[in-house]
Motif scaffolding. Structure first.
Motif, PDB file in Angstrom:
ATOM      1  N   UNK A  11       0.843  -1.193   0.000  1.00  0.00           N
ATOM      2  CA  UNK A  11       0.000   0.000   0.000  1.00  0.00           C
ATOM      3  C   UNK A  11       0.880   1.244   0.000  1.00  0.00           C
ATOM      4  N   UNK A  12       0.692   2.127  -0.967  1.00  0.00           N
ATOM      5  CA  UNK A  12       1.470   3.353  -1.068  1.00  0.00           C
ATOM      6  C   UNK A  12       0.917   4.373  -0.071  1.00  0.00           C
ATOM      7  N   UNK A  13       1.789   4.850   0.794  1.00  0.00           N
ATOM      8  CA  UNK A  13       1.442   5.789   1.861  1.00  0.00           C
ATOM      9  C   UNK A  13       2.418   6.965   1.816  1.00  0.00           C
ATOM     10  N   UNK A  14       2.153   8.044   2.550  1.00  0.00           N
ATOM     11  CA  UNK A  14       3.052   9.201   2.517  1.00  0.00           C
ATOM     12  C   UNK A  14       4.480   8.860   2.970  1.00  0.00           C
ATOM     13  N   UNK A  15       5.461   9.572   2.408  1.00  0.00           N
ATOM     14  CA  UNK A  15       6.856   9.353   2.813  1.00  0.00           C
ATOM     15  C   UNK A  15       7.016   9.544   4.323  1.00  0.00           C
ATOM     16  N   UNK A  16       7.848   8.711   4.922  1.00  0.00           N
ATOM     17  CA  UNK A  16       8.099   8.779   6.357  1.00  0.00           C
ATOM     18  C   UNK A  16       7.238   7.824   7.166  1.00  0.00           C
ATOM     19  N   UNK A  17       6.180   7.306   6.570  1.00  0.00           N
ATOM     20  CA  UNK A  17       5.275   6.410   7.283  1.00  0.00           C
ATOM     21  C   UNK A  17       5.977   5.125   7.713  1.00  0.00           C
ATOM     22  N   UNK A  18       6.781   4.546   6.827  1.00  0.00           N
ATOM     23  CA  UNK A  18       7.416   3.251   7.118  1.00  0.00           C
ATOM     24  C   UNK A  18       8.300   3.318   8.353  1.00  0.00           C
ATOM     25  N   UNK A  19       8.990   4.442   8.547  1.00  0.00           N
ATOM     26  CA  UNK A  19       9.905   4.547   9.694  1.00  0.00           C
ATOM     27  C   UNK A  19       9.157   4.707  11.016  1.00  0.00           C
ATOM     28  N   UNK A  20       7.894   5.121  10.960  1.00  0.00           N
ATOM     29  CA  UNK A  20       7.107   5.322  12.182  1.00  0.00           C
ATOM     30  C   UNK A  20       6.110   4.195  12.446  1.00  0.00           C
ATOM     31  N   UNK A  21       5.944   3.302  11.479  1.00  0.00           N
ATOM     32  CA  UNK A  21       4.910   2.284  11.580  1.00  0.00           C
ATOM     33  C   UNK A  21       5.308   1.223  12.591  1.00  0.00           C
ATOM     34  N   UNK A  22       4.382   0.907  13.474  1.00  0.00           N
ATOM     35  CA  UNK A  22       4.581  -0.169  14.435  1.00  0.00           C
ATOM     36  C   UNK A  22       3.427  -1.142  14.226  1.00  0.00           C
ATOM     37  N   UNK A  23       3.732  -2.290  13.698  1.00  0.00           N
ATOM     38  CA  UNK A  23       2.679  -3.268  13.450  1.00  0.00           C
ATOM     39  C   UNK A  23       3.274  -4.624  13.160  1.00  0.00           C
ATOM     40  N   UNK A  24       2.839  -5.607  13.868  1.00  0.00           N
ATOM     41  CA  UNK A  24       3.339  -6.959  13.695  1.00  0.00           C
ATOM     42  C   UNK A  24       2.967  -7.491  12.323  1.00  0.00           C
ATOM     43  N   UNK A  25       3.932  -8.055  11.630  1.00  0.00           N
ATOM     44  CA  UNK A  25       3.677  -8.672  10.338  1.00  0.00           C
ATOM     45  C   UNK A  25       3.610  -7.713   9.170  1.00  0.00           C
ATOM     46  N   UNK A  26       3.796  -6.419   9.423  1.00  0.00           N
ATOM     47  CA  UNK A  26       3.766  -5.412   8.362  1.00  0.00           C
ATOM     48  C   UNK A  26       5.190  -4.956   8.109  1.00  0.00           C
ATOM     49  N   UNK A  27       5.614  -5.054   6.861  1.00  0.00           N
ATOM     50  CA  UNK A  27       6.949  -4.587   6.493  1.00  0.00           C
ATOM     51  C   UNK A  27       6.830  -3.228   5.837  1.00  0.00           C
ATOM     52  N   UNK A  28       7.834  -2.402   6.027  1.00  0.00           N
ATOM     53  CA  UNK A  28       7.821  -1.076   5.443  1.00  0.00           C
ATOM     54  C   UNK A  28       8.975  -0.874   4.492  1.00  0.00           C
ATOM     55  N   UNK A  29       8.700  -0.216   3.376  1.00  0.00           N
ATOM     56  CA  UNK A  29       9.732   0.208   2.431  1.00  0.00           C
ATOM     57  C   UNK A  29       9.720   1.727   2.431  1.00  0.00           C
ATOM     58  N   UNK A  30      10.768   2.304   2.977  1.00  0.00           N
ATOM     59  CA  UNK A  30      10.882   3.753   3.053  1.00  0.00           C
ATOM     60  C   UNK A  30      12.236   4.200   2.525  1.00  0.00           C
ATOM     61  N   UNK A  31      12.679   5.356   2.994  1.00  0.00           N
ATOM     62  CA  UNK A  31      13.943   5.923   2.534  1.00  0.00           C
ATOM     63  C   UNK A  31      15.053   4.875   2.602  1.00  0.00           C
ATOM     64  N   UNK A  32      15.811   4.780   1.508  1.00  0.00           N
ATOM     65  CA  UNK A  32      16.918   3.837   1.437  1.00  0.00           C
ATOM     66  C   UNK A  32      16.544   2.474   0.876  1.00  0.00           C
ATOM     67  N   UNK A  33      15.279   2.280   0.527  1.00  0.00           N
ATOM     68  CA  UNK A  33      14.851   1.008  -0.059  1.00  0.00           C
ATOM     69  C   UNK A  33      14.303   1.245  -1.465  1.00  0.00           C
ATOM     70  N   UNK A  34      14.228   0.179  -2.209  1.00  0.00           N
ATOM     71  CA  UNK A  34      13.742   0.233  -3.586  1.00  0.00           C
ATOM     72  C   UNK A  34      12.614  -0.784  -3.740  1.00  0.00           C
ATOM     73  N   UNK A  35      11.661  -0.464  -4.623  1.00  0.00           N
ATOM     74  CA  UNK A  35      10.568  -1.388  -4.880  1.00  0.00           C
ATOM     75  C   UNK A  35      10.493  -1.688  -6.377  1.00  0.00           C
ATOM     76  N   UNK A  36      10.000  -2.870  -6.689  1.00  0.00           N
ATOM     77  CA  UNK A  36       9.775  -3.286  -8.072  1.00  0.00           C
ATOM     78  C   UNK A  36       8.414  -2.742  -8.484  1.00  0.00           C
ATOM     79  N   UNK A  37       8.400  -1.988  -9.586  1.00  0.00           N
ATOM     80  CA  UNK A  37       7.173  -1.331 -10.029  1.00  0.00           C
ATOM     81  C   UNK A  37       6.909  -1.679 -11.494  1.00  0.00           C
TER      82      UNK A  37
END
Length: 154
Positions: free
Chosen positions: A81-107
């Protein structure tokens, strides 16, 4: 998706690339029809396990006219799910992985089928992202639905 809509989505996606022309080149010449784009600039991606992700997307469609972009891998075993930048570094949730600054995604290229990843919700080209608070609410509702369904199967 009509051609003008695809072009708008493409322009929005390549705006995140360090080299937009290289991104376009990858889409055209990569046999899988995908390119790598950096997360953390225009968006972050929260990656949910397939069953929870699909249920969450169903709930989002009940809450919103249109959620932000959503990617699925082959077999729908994970949804991103595409969310605003910075969300991944603040997300706390079991089983949820975050791709934020410093990561790349296949699109994948918008509107084209690929072998490994596909759009469940195409980018609208205007930068619409899913609000993290709404996504969290949808995940809670979806988790309840998944557990109830598992209870019916036992």
């Amino acid at each position: 998706m009509t051609d003008p809509e695809a072009k708008t989505a493409v322009e929005w996606l390549v705006s995140a690339a360090p080299d937009p022309e290289a991104c376009r080149w990858e889409w055209e010449r990569n046999p899988l029809g995908v390119a790598l784009l950096p997360a953390g600039r225009r968006w972050d991606v929260l990656i949910l396990p397939g069953e929870l992700g699909r249920a969450t997307l169903d709930v989002l469609y009940l809450l919103l006219d249109r959620p932000g972009p959503v990617l699925a891998d082959f077999g729908n075993s994970r949804l991103g799910f595409f969310v605003p930048p910075g969300t991944a570094s603040r997300w706390v949730g079991t089983g949820v992985r975050g791709a934020g600054r410093g990561t790349w995604i296949v699109v994948p290229y918008p509107g084209r089928a690929t072998g490994g990843v596909r759009w469940m919700v195409l980018p609208d080209g205007w930068g619409t992202l899913t609000d993290p608070a709404v996504l969290e609410l949808a995940m809670h509702e979806a988790a309840g639905r998944v557990l109830a369904e598992e209870g019916r199967k036992s």
